[in-house]
Design an enzyme around this catalytic site. Structure first.
Site, mmCIF file in Angstrom:
data_model
loop_
_atom_site.group_PDB
_atom_site.id
_atom_site.type_symbol
_atom_site.label_atom_id
_atom_site.label_comp_id
_atom_site.label_asym_id
_atom_site.label_seq_id
_atom_site.Cartn_x
_atom_site.Cartn_y
_atom_site.Cartn_z
ATOM 1 C CG ASP A 59 -0.439 -0.225 2.688
ATOM 2 O OD1 ASP A 59 0.902 -0.396 2.668
ATOM 3 O OD2 ASP A 59 -0.850 0.162 3.160
ATOM 4 C CD GLU A 60 4.689 3.845 3.116
ATOM 5 O OE1 GLU A 60 4.250 4.901 3.396
ATOM 6 O OE2 GLU A 60 4.714 3.130 3.856
#
Length: 346
Positions: A94-95
């Protein structure tokens, strides 16, 4: 991404909207994997024991983890990134860091680029993202948390040192719980406090991490964005509902974890030389046992036997065992070597 796993669950089940939702298990030994912002208002955080989370918020709604769904959405997002930069360094599902210096999409500013990427993500996945924009990785990472959720923040050239000095030390990228406690014991509570320390002082107290802390307190980070960073290890672990005391059961569980890890290695065609076994006792004290072989481990039986041999080093148990883990590291993208079983006796 904003509360990534939990946000996917809200997207896929609108009846959860507005409720304090967590991804994880409510079992006694369960752990929170992700929490919505509604749950976070009660102090619930990822990696928190489910029992603690329930004490903070008895009305928590638990949903099971769906890793395959999260991975598929992450791939969608990575595809969007690729339209804006060839230099994308994922940190997790997610990053990611993006270096947009080359301006692949021909957009006027990095701020506008971030705004367009976030709009694309929301349009194509139904999820929101936040962005930090700056001239190095540390500052961009710190800025990405500044206006969460669904926001962005710019630290422009010339502003990095002043921005870093305003942050609480708990916000600093690279300062974990143990280091945070040590810094606070040294009266280092903010970036301003860290900035006042000399390089010699930081090396004395933090060793090889000293120069890093000295630099980031001044907004300095020379690390490049590295696309397709090679994975260095693969591991699997499990927390048990009740503590384990039986050696035979522990060896069986370790063998199962080793098989899971080797399954990933086989699928990824990456094989390692070093095996590590982790044992966490009921009182949360943790021990590890590690061994490196002279050649890579290319069959599941070798890893299984090696992991079992390593866990035997903690017998007899001093307490019940709540968690076991197996990791393979020093991965190489090649196969064909065979490890002699006699290596297990070294």
């Amino acid at each position: 991404m904003d509360a990534f796993f939990a946000s996917i669950e809200l997207r896929d089940d609108p009846s959860l909207a507005g409720k304090p939702v967590v991804v994880g298990s409510p079992a006694a030994r369960g752990v929170i994997v992700a929490a919505t912002y509604e749950a976070r208002k009660f102090g619930v955080r990822s990696a928190m024991p489910s029992s603690t989370a329930l004490r903070k918020c008895p009305s928590l709604v638990f949903v099971p983890r769906r890793m395959e769904v999260y991975k598929a959405v992450s791939q969608q997002i990575q595809a969007i990134f690729a339209d804006y930069s060839d230099l994308v360094e994922p940190l997790s599902l997610d990053e990611a860091f993006l270096d947009v210096t080359a301006n692949k999409a021909g957009i006027d500013t990095a701020t506008q680029t971030a705004r367009m990427i976030r709009a694309r993500i929301q349009e194509e996945t139904g999820l929101t993202a936040s962005a930090g924009i700056s001239y190095n990785k540390f500052l961009a990472k710190m800025a990405s948390d500044q206006n969460k959720p669904n926001g962005q923040f710019l630290v422009a050239p010339g502003q990095g040192e002043a921005f870093a000095r305003t942050l609480p030390i708990s916000r600093f990228y690279g300062v974990g719980d143990v280091t945070e406690r040590k810094m606070k014991a040294l009266k280092i509570l903010t970036g301003e406090d860290l900035h006042r320390q000399s390089l010699e002082f930081l090396i004395h107290h933090f060793g090889r991490a000293g120069p890093w802390f000295h630099d980031i307190a001044r907004g300095v980070d020379e690390r490049p964005v590295i696309p397709d960073r090679e994975r260095k290890s693969s591991g699997s672990e499990t927390t048990f509902e009740t503590d384990l005391f039986d050696a035979a059961r522990i060896e069986t569980e370790i063998a199962a974890l080793a098989d899971q890890v080797f399954g990933w290695c086989e699928k990824a065609k990456k094989f390692g030389r070093t095996a590590t076994v982790k044992v966490k006792y009921a009182d949360f004290e943790q021990v590890t046992r590690r061994r490196s072989l002279s050649s890579i481990i290319t069959d599941s039986e070798t890893l299984r036997l090696l992991a079992q041999d390593l866990v035997r080093a903690v017998f007899p148990l001093r307490a019940g065992v709540r968690l076991l883990g197996v990791t393979v590291s020093n991965l190489e993208s090649r196969a064909g070597e065979t490890v002699e079983q006699t290596a297990l006796l070294v």
